[in-house]
Each structure stands twice: as structure tokens, then as C-alpha cells.
Design an enzyme around this catalytic site. Structure first.
Site, PDB file in Angstrom:
ATOM      1  N   CYS A 113       1.421   5.562   9.688  1.00 22.37           N
ATOM      2  CA  CYS A 113       1.686   6.956  10.014  1.00 22.37           C
ATOM      3  C   CYS A 113       1.124   7.907   8.980  1.00 22.37           C
ATOM      4  O   CYS A 113       0.901   9.069   9.255  1.00 22.37           O
ATOM      5  CB  CYS A 113       3.186   7.185  10.145  1.00 22.37           C
ATOM      6  SG  CYS A 113       3.791   6.553  11.691  1.00 22.37           S
ATOM      7  N   ASN A 118      -5.728  -1.347  -5.915  1.00 21.41           N
ATOM      8  CA  ASN A 118      -5.213   0.028  -5.910  1.00 21.41           C
ATOM      9  C   ASN A 118      -3.860   0.160  -5.235  1.00 21.41           C
ATOM     10  O   ASN A 118      -3.101   1.063  -5.543  1.00 21.41           O
ATOM     11  CB  ASN A 118      -6.224   0.956  -5.229  1.00 21.41           C
ATOM     12  CG  ASN A 118      -6.606   0.488  -3.845  1.00 21.41           C
ATOM     13  OD1 ASN A 118      -6.945  -0.673  -3.638  1.00 21.41           O
ATOM     14  ND2 ASN A 118      -6.536   1.382  -2.879  1.00 21.41           N
TER      15      ASN A 118
END
Lengths: 217, 430
Positions: free
Chosen positions: B361, B181
Site C-alpha cells: 500500500c 536497504n
């Protein structure tokens, strides 16, 4: 209800705004203020740096100081990191230099919370890991005094540095535990401690146990 | 009374419209839009047919008939049988059922045949999706299984031989994703499947079973389970222009598997809970369209993919993650040194370009993408990675928009960044 009468919740997104970040964060992220465009020819009076690229955040801060008034006359910075890291360093540089500039004593007392408040809050998981500018600033102030030969004015970071790479102190860990982080994983989620310097993890675990007992019995 | 109506209306007000138009949605690996044809097929089942397919009255049987048609259509596309299709809520649930279900059913077999202290052994890859890795790591941590993680080469390819040579007497399950993916690398599923069949035949054993997560592959690759030699196959409606919250697990006849959700005994007792009839109808339609159009769409997107890769690699200090050719036609994943992915992603968003990043992040964890790290890339490079996943709506103009804006964005972020590493920092030398 009058919005201004509500207590300011700096940990939550500002209500009424769409998106992950507040408008102020976006403004500083897309239009950063005072960043160092060209180091060549810039004569700084003090410089400080914190973080490492492997951890995902690096901040470098340069200051110019008026020796007569001990006020910061200019602040430049560079940041490697996410939107909140860039925006918080940008906002800090504005806070340091607005209204004739902060004195070094005032500047030393800037806390991440002060920067976040001015940013209109940050998403919860961004708070501890992305607001590191104040640490770089305190290093720059110490650097200034060192260059001036005023060794007695150098202030060793309040508390003891545990993570040497991220400059995370026992105070940071204490604060995280007080906010409810009771495992290493949770403390790491708040502070990133140990990601740059894994050798400190046993000590961090010890500190978590210590503060847990101190505050929660 | 009037006041009440007013409040009610207020509540039902539609969500605020996105003020900034999305000019290039290049995050189709995260979620695809619902195909209009799928929506049309689903619509009658939302309100016209109210009933539970388990009910014996006429409306119930109408719902049941729709369910049967959907199951038949899907079985045909997989070249399997209707009773081998287990509907569930999506890729994660399907992966969990495959992994947890086969292991729980095998535990007794292992103890009987290999002693009371023996535990099932499972093989998977270091670049697997979290929906497979997390349950396996949990079982390993709690001592329920022994786990072997197969590492890919630096381009993300898993060698079939590496998988087969890790098999031992206690191995009950091998799980390898069809297409990754994050980096789009395609794995040799049929080769691994053949190797497993050979092992089972030679050792006269029903084990190990072979599971493959095909969520990202379904729009582009052949899903014929007889060619792939899989015992279990995971599909997700939300990645193939079908409804979100729909998925299925193909379970080959004779495969021993225990239910993870207990209740009314729907889906052959493997997945209790009233069937999501409109969702299942939509999933079947979405799979039908995806498989019909896959070759045409693969050809079209491969051209756009390579154009985007070529355009972006002109940016200094950039590197493609994953294999240049053996990859999904819609996947582009590139690392840029000295910048952080979330910042670049948000600057692109401001230009109407939607993509994703492997940076920590942008995730809820501390670490950047485990897939990019597993390729031997450094933390620095993983933090600076961007993934563009193209789709049915992607045009050449959109690809060119990225090529036009990203170089300036990278340059600007590098100007702000205090970091300036050389190319050797792309790879992890530790």
C-alpha cells in the site's frame, strides 16, 4: 477563484491540502466511526466479507435492519488495510446510518465513487484497491435476505465474479479498461485482480482484449 | 511593474512549514539530512565559482581543482585511484552504469569466445535493490543476458559458496549488495570477492567482474576496495548526510565498461554531462565524515538498535526480519501480524515518528516488499512490516518514544482488523 464552482475531481487530491490524504480521510482513519469493538453479544441481521490478508485488504461488514421500513439501523465493520481502506469503510458506515438510515435498495446502490466523494477524494492509486466496502455491504444485504427467507430479494452481484477472493467482477474490469488501463498490469494496478486468485488471470486477459475492442476498436 | 514583482515574490514563497514537529526521524535509509559541515564545504561552489570545470580559463580551472580534490579524497577513502572514481547522479544511476555498462562491453567478448548464440551470464541476489534487479530483469526478459538469482537464507544472508558455485564460463558480472536497504543484513562481500579472484586466476579469465552496492553500508562499514576485492562499487551521497542527487561508481582500472550516457565525454567518457561541482564537493565531504565517524557511530547505534528491537519484540505476534547480529547498526525491521504497515506508519507519523513500511500500500506496486518475501515470509507478514532506520540525530529518547507508542497503535489496529492469524502465518508455507 471560488473553489466550490470547480467541478469536483474525485481522483485527485483536494487542492490546498497538504499531504497524501485529504483531511476527511485522515479524520476517519485516526477516528474511525462505528467499527466493531466487540462481536460478542452483537446480533447482526446480515454479515458480508471481502478480500484476503495476503492481498493486503480485508473488510467485514455487519448490518442491523428494521424489517418494517427496510432501513439500516446500525452498521459495524472491521478492516485490515491501509489508511484509505479504513477511512472508506468508516465513511460508508456513516453514510448508511445517517438521517435515519438508508433503505436496503439505496444501500445496494452505493458505489466506491460515492464514498470517495464524501472522503474528499483519494490518491489515484488507492481508488480501486482500497474501496471494497460496498462489495462487503452487498454481501451483507444478501445475507440479511437469506436469513429472512426472502430468497427472491437476493441479488447476485451485478456482473460475473472473476476473482473469487477479491470479488472482482467483469464490470470492474470493464470500468478499468474504460479508464484507460489497456494491459493486465494496468488493470491490476487499478483493481488488484488476480493477486488473491491467480487462476483467474487468463480470463482477465481475455476480458481486457474484449473490452479494448469493444470501446477502442 | 509593481504587479510583476508581487507575483514573483509570491512564487518564491518558501514551502509551507511542517506543522507537526518530527520528534523522531527514523527513516535514514530512505534519506539523510544534509550535514551542516557538508553544506559549509559546498556553499562556495554554488555561487562564488560559476564555471564549468572543463573550461580552460581561471574560473573553470578553480572548479576543476575542487573536482580534483574531491576525487582524490574519495579515492583515498576507498583505497583506490583517482581515475577509478566516476561521479554520477546517485545510487540508481551508479548501479545502472555498473550493470548495463559491463554487460554491454562484455557481449562481444562472449560471442567471440563462446559462439554467436552465447549471451552473457549474470549472477545477483533475490534481495537486491531495484536499481540492480530491474535492469537485469529487463535484460533477461529481452534475451540479452542469462540471469541467476541467488536466494538468501531466512535471515537474509547470502552464502559466498552459493554465489561462487553459480559461476560458469559465460558469467561476466556478479552483483551483491554490501548491506541490504530493507532488512540491513550484511553480506560477505570480501569472501565472495576472494572466491571470484580465485576463479579468475584458475581459469585465467578477466571475468566475472564483481559489483557491490554499498549505498547503505557507507556510513558504517569499511569501504577499502582492496579488502573487499570488488571491481565496481556504488555509493550515494543522499544516504550519508551528503547532497541528494549525487553518487559515484568506483570502476577498477582495466574493467571494461561502456557508457550509458553519451555527450561531452566527462568522467573518462563514462558519464557525460557537466559535473555537479558543489554536489561532488559535498559528496566527498560527506564520505570523509561518514568514514571518520563510522566506528564511533556504529557502536552508539548498535546499542539503540538492540534496545528498539528488544522493546518492539515484546509486542505480541511480532517478528524481526533479517539477521539479529549480522545487520547494519541502524536498521530495525519488524513484522506485526494482522495489521497493515501503512496504517501503522501513519499512526506513528501522527505521534511525530517517521518510519517506512514494506507494505504494497505504501509503494507503487501491487506486491509487498520483494526482500521480505524472499526471506520466506508470507504476504501477510510482509504487508505488516515496519522499518526503522536510525541515524546521527537519533537519541535514546526517540527510540523509547517508539517503544512507548507502537504497542498501543498495533493493539488499536488489531482491534479494527477482522484478521487474526496465528504465528504459523509469518512464514510462507506454500
Amino acid at each position: 477563484m471560488n473553489q466550490s464552482q470547480k467541478p469536483l475531481d474525485i481522483t485527485a487530491r483536494q487542492s490546498g491540502q497538504s499531504g497524501f490524504y485529504s483531511d476527511v480521510v485522515k479524520e476517519h482513519f485516526f477516528h474511525p466511526q462505528n467499527f466493531m469493538e466487540n462481536e460478542e453479544g452483537y446480533e447482526a441481521d446480515g454479515m458480508g466479507m471481502v478480500g484476503s490478508p495476503a492481498c493486503g485488504d480485508v473488510m467485514r461488514v455487519w448490518i442491523k435492519v428494521d424489517p418494517q421500513t427496510s432501513r439500516i439501523t446500525d452498521c459495524k465493520w472491521k478492516t485490515f488495510g491501509c489508511a484509505s481502506a479504513i477511512a472508506s469503510t468508516s465513511m460508508m458506515s456513516v453514510m448508511l446510518t445517517e438521517n435515519g438510515g438508508m433503505t436496503l435498495d439505496q444501500a445496494r446502490n452505493i458505489k466506491p465513487q460515492d464514498i470517495m466523494e464524501r472522503l474528499g477524494g483519494l490518491p489515484v492509486r488507492k481508488i480501486h484497491c482500497s474501496v471494497l466496502g460496498d462489495k462487503a455491504l452487498r454481501m451483507a444485504i444478501n445475507d440479511y435476505y437469506r436469513r429472512q427467507g426472502e430468497i427472491d430479494k437476493i441479488e447476485i452481484e451485478q456482473g460475473r465474479v472473476i476473482d473469487k477472493v477479491l470479488k472482482i467482477t467483469d464490470h470492474d474490469i470493464e470500468e478499468a479498461v474504460l479508464e484507460g488501463a489497456d494491459t493486465l498490469e494496468k488493470v491490476q494496478n487499478k483493481t488488484k485482480v488476480g493477486t488473491g486468485d491467480p487462476s483467474c488471470i487468463p480470463e482477465v486477459e481475455q476480458l481486457i482484449r474484449f473490452y479494448k475492442e469493444k470501446y477502442f476498436g | 511593474m509593481k504587479q510583476q514583482t508581487k507575483d514573483k515574490n509570491k512564487k518564491l514563497k518558501p514551502a509551507k512549514k511542517i506543522t507537526r514537529p518530527v520528534l523522531a526521524y527514523l527513516d535514514n535509509a530512505a534519506a539523510t539530512s544534509l550535514d551542516k559541515r557538508v553544506l559549509k564545504a559546498m556553499t562556495p561552489y554554488f555561487s562564488d565559482i560559476p564555471a564549468n570545470p572543463s573550461s580552460l580559463h581561471a574560473p573553470g580551472q578553480a572548479a576543476n581543482a575542487a573536482l580534483k580534490r574531491a576525487r582524490k579524497s574519495i579515492a583515498e577513502h576507498l583505497n583506490g585511484h583517482e581515475d577509478e572514481v566516476i561521479f554520477c547522479s546517485g545510487g540508481t544511476e551508479s548501479d545502472n552504469l555498473a550493470v548495463l555498462g559491463t554487460i554491454s562491453a562484455a557481449a562481444k567478448f562472449i560471442k567471440t569466445n563462446h559462439g554467436a548464440d552465447a549471451v552473457p551470464h549474470v549472477i545477483t541476489t533475490a534481495i537486491e535493490h531495484h536499481a540492480v534487479l530491474e535492469p537485469l530483469l529487463h535484460l533477461q526478459k529481452t534475451g540479452v543476458i542469462e540471469l541467476s538469482l541467488i536466494h538468501s537464507d531466512k535471515e537474509g544472508l547470502i552464502a559466498a559458496d552459493d554465489v561462487i558455485s553459480a559461476v560458469k564460463k559465460t558469467t561476466v558480472l556478479i552483483s551483491v549488495m554490501y548491506a541490504n536497504n530493507e532488512i540491513g543484513t550484511l553480506q560477505p562481500i570480501a569472501d565472495i570477492g576472494r572466491g571470484i579472484l580465485k576463479y579468475r586466476k584458475q581459469n585465467n579469465s578477466a571475468y566475472p567482474y564483481f559489483h557491490s552496492d554499498a549505498c547503505q553500508a557507507a556510513g558504517y562499514l569499511d569501504l577499502n576496495v582492496e579488502k573487499l576485492h570488488v571491481d565496481l562499487l556504488t555509493l550515494n551521497g543522499g544516504k550519508i548526510y551528503g547532497p541528494k542527487g549525487t553518487g559515484l561508481l568506483f570502476v577498477r582500472r582495466g574493467t571494461k565498461i561502456g557508457a550509458q550516457i553519451l555527450g561531452g565525454g566527462q568522467e573518462k567518457g563514462l558519464r557525460s554531462g557537466t559535473e555537479n561541482v558543489p554536489g561532488i564537493v559535498g559528496l566527498a565531504k560527506a564520505l570523509e565524515i561518514a568514514q571518520q565517524e563510522r566506528i564511533k557511530e556504529s557502536t552508539r547505534l548498535t546499542v539503540l538498535r538492540d534496545r528498539l528491537i528488544k522493546g518492539l519484540l515484546k509486542i505480541p505476534k511480532s517478528r524481526l526480519n533479517g539477521h539479529p547480529i549480522i545487520r547494519l547498526p541502524n536498521n530495525v525491521n519488524i513484522s506485526f501480524m494482522d495489521i497493515e504497515g501503512e496504517a501503522a506508519m501513519l499512526y506513528l507519523d501522527a505521534k511525530g515518528i517517521a518510519c517506512s513500511t514494506g507494505s504494497a500500500c505504501a509503494s507503487t506496486s501491487l506486491d509487498p516488499s520483494h526482500v521480505i518475501l524472499a526471506l520466506g515470509m508470507s504476504y501477510e507478514a510482509a504487508h505488516g512490516s515496519l522499518r526503522f532506520s536510525l541515524g546521527r540525530q537519533t537519541t535514546r529518547e526517540q527510540v523509547d518514544r517508539v517503544i512507548k507508542y507502537l504497542p498501543g497503535i498495533v493493539e488499536r489496529l488489531r482491534l479494527i482488523s477482522p484478521v487474526s492469524l496465528d504465528m504459523s502465518h509469518f512464514t510462507n508455507n506454500q
